[in-house]
Scaffold this motif. Structure first.
Motif, PDB file in Angstrom:
ATOM      1  N   TRP A 110       0.834  -1.213   0.000  1.00  0.00           N
ATOM      2  CA  TRP A 110       0.000   0.000   0.000  1.00  0.00           C
ATOM      3  C   TRP A 110       0.872   1.268   0.000  1.00  0.00           C
ATOM      4  N   ILE A 132      -6.834  11.125   2.737  1.00  0.00           N
ATOM      5  CA  ILE A 132      -6.853  10.009   1.793  1.00  0.00           C
ATOM      6  C   ILE A 132      -7.642   8.855   2.398  1.00  0.00           C
ATOM      7  N   GLY A 179      -6.059  11.705   9.174  1.00  0.00           N
ATOM      8  CA  GLY A 179      -6.240  10.244   9.121  1.00  0.00           C
ATOM      9  C   GLY A 179      -5.056   9.591   8.445  1.00  0.00           C
ATOM     10  N   GLU A 210      -3.956  11.558  13.470  1.00  0.00           N
ATOM     11  CA  GLU A 210      -4.540  10.212  13.420  1.00  0.00           C
ATOM     12  C   GLU A 210      -5.395  10.004  14.667  1.00  0.00           C
ATOM     13  N   ASP A 246      -9.101  14.037  16.635  1.00  0.00           N
ATOM     14  CA  ASP A 246     -10.302  13.767  15.841  1.00  0.00           C
ATOM     15  C   ASP A 246     -10.468  14.851  14.775  1.00  0.00           C
ATOM     16  N   ALA A 247     -10.641  14.405  13.530  1.00  0.00           N
ATOM     17  CA  ALA A 247     -10.795  15.359  12.424  1.00  0.00           C
ATOM     18  C   ALA A 247     -12.035  16.241  12.590  1.00  0.00           C
TER      19      ALA A 247
HETATM   20  C1  LIG Z   1      -8.494   3.700   5.329  1.00  0.00           C
HETATM   21  S1  LIG Z   1      -7.442   4.454   6.503  1.00  0.00           S
HETATM   22  C2  LIG Z   1      -6.419   5.469   5.453  1.00  0.00           C
HETATM   23  C3  LIG Z   1      -5.127   5.809   6.111  1.00  0.00           C
HETATM   24  C4  LIG Z   1      -4.169   6.635   5.268  1.00  0.00           C
HETATM   25  N1  LIG Z   1      -4.765   7.908   4.890  1.00  0.00           N
HETATM   26  C5  LIG Z   1      -3.717   5.867   4.070  1.00  0.00           C
HETATM   27  O1  LIG Z   1      -4.113   6.229   2.947  1.00  0.00           O
HETATM   28  O2  LIG Z   1      -2.980   4.892   4.242  1.00  0.00           O
HETATM   29  C6  LIG Z   1      -8.472   5.679   7.325  1.00  0.00           C
HETATM   30  C7  LIG Z   1      -7.785   6.343   8.491  1.00  0.00           C
HETATM   31  O3  LIG Z   1      -8.592   7.418   8.986  1.00  0.00           O
HETATM   32  C8  LIG Z   1      -8.511   7.406  10.401  1.00  0.00           C
HETATM   33  N2  LIG Z   1      -9.685   8.119  10.934  1.00  0.00           N
HETATM   34  C9  LIG Z   1     -10.971   7.698  10.950  1.00  0.00           C
HETATM   35  N3  LIG Z   1     -11.765   8.602  11.549  1.00  0.00           N
HETATM   36  C10 LIG Z   1     -10.951   9.633  11.930  1.00  0.00           C
HETATM   37  C11 LIG Z   1     -11.173  10.864  12.617  1.00  0.00           C
HETATM   38  N4  LIG Z   1     -12.399  11.214  13.035  1.00  0.00           N
HETATM   39  N5  LIG Z   1     -10.125  11.678  12.828  1.00  0.00           N
HETATM   40  C12 LIG Z   1      -8.872  11.318  12.406  1.00  0.00           C
HETATM   41  N6  LIG Z   1      -8.604  10.172  11.767  1.00  0.00           N
HETATM   42  C13 LIG Z   1      -9.620   9.325  11.531  1.00  0.00           C
HETATM   43  C14 LIG Z   1      -8.493   5.930  10.743  1.00  0.00           C
HETATM   44  O4  LIG Z   1      -8.046   5.687  12.071  1.00  0.00           O
HETATM   45  C15 LIG Z   1      -7.566   5.396   9.673  1.00  0.00           C
HETATM   46  O5  LIG Z   1      -6.222   5.458  10.085  1.00  0.00           O
END
Ligand SMILES: C[S@@+](CC[C@H](N)C(=O)[O-])C[C@H]1O[C@@H](n2cnc3c(N)ncnc32)[C@H](O)[C@@H]1O
Length: 187
Positions: free
Chosen positions: A14, A101, A40, A61, A84-85
């Motif tokens: 990935w 992403i 994230g 994250e 938290d976003a």
């Molecule tokens: C599918 S993964 C993608 C990770 C990374 N962007 C990549 O492309 O490898 C989604 C990520 O978003 C994070 N995430 C989900 N909800 C979030 C939030 N409210 N705030 C910050 N991060 C969040 C998850 O913990 C996870 O690490």
């Protein structure tokens, strides 16, 4: 995220795909400026390449274990923040670009996604860019998100949603695996 997503996002495959295929497309023609907020960040698949392209990266994250992993895997050069976003722990007008992403579909509702858009708008400098890559709705993505959250972002609704929190110049394009969109905070 479920076990499959957690594993997949941490693989060298990935990371390579992100560097060689995802980012060149996602970032094409988008002015990143000097400080990216990576929302994230997961296990950091995009972080090293972002650091090559811009002087400063802050990676946010939500998951504490992933945030710790990010620090261990060379995240020292990026600022790693657990948070938290939907409630960004940053001052107004801090960043030139915010990038998410495959993150927005992990929010539990479209209302929460709208809160993330508003938070990103707040922490971007005037003229700053929101940029995101997402996957479309469909049976395949629903299956791989079994026991995870999947709130697909509907491309047709995006221009109105982003404009309503103050973004301008919404642009979108897609290819077989997904779509990207970007917009700017008014200067
Ligand atoms: C599918 S993964 C993608 C990770 C990374 N962007 C990549 O492309 O490898 C989604 C990520 O978003 C994070 N995430 C989900 N909800 C979030 C939030 N409210 N705030 C910050 N991060 C969040 C998850 O913990 C996870 O690490």
């Amino acid at each position: 995220m479920n076990v499959l997503e957690n594993w997949f996002c941490s693989t060298p495959f990935w990371r390579r795909t992100t560097e060689q295929r995802v980012l060149p497309w996602l970032l094409a023609d988008v002015p990143l400026g000097d400080h990216i907020l990576e929302i994230g960040a997961g296990a950091g698949a995009a972080t090293p390449e972002l650091l090559r392209r811009t002087p400063r990266v802050t990676s946010l994250e939500y998951d504490q274990a992933l945030a710790r992993k990010l620090v261990r895997h060379g995240g020292q050069r990026a600022g790693i923040v657990q948070g938290d976003a939907a409630s960004l722990p940053f001052a107004d007008a801090s960043f030139s670009c915010a990038l998410a992403i495959l993150v927005l579909h992990h929010l539990k509702s479209s209302a929460l996604q709208d809160r993330v858009f508003a938070e990103i708008h707040r922490v971007l400098r005037p003229g700053g860019i929101i940029l995101a890559g997402e996957i479309p709705d469909g049976w395949f993505h629903r299956v791989i998100h079994f026991r995870s959250t999947f709130t697909p972002v509907q491309p047709a609704s995006l221009a109105a949603r982003l404009t309503s929190v103050g973004f301008r110049g919404v642009r979108m394009d897609s290819r077989s695996e997904g779509f990207r969109f970007y917009a700017s905070r008014q200067p």
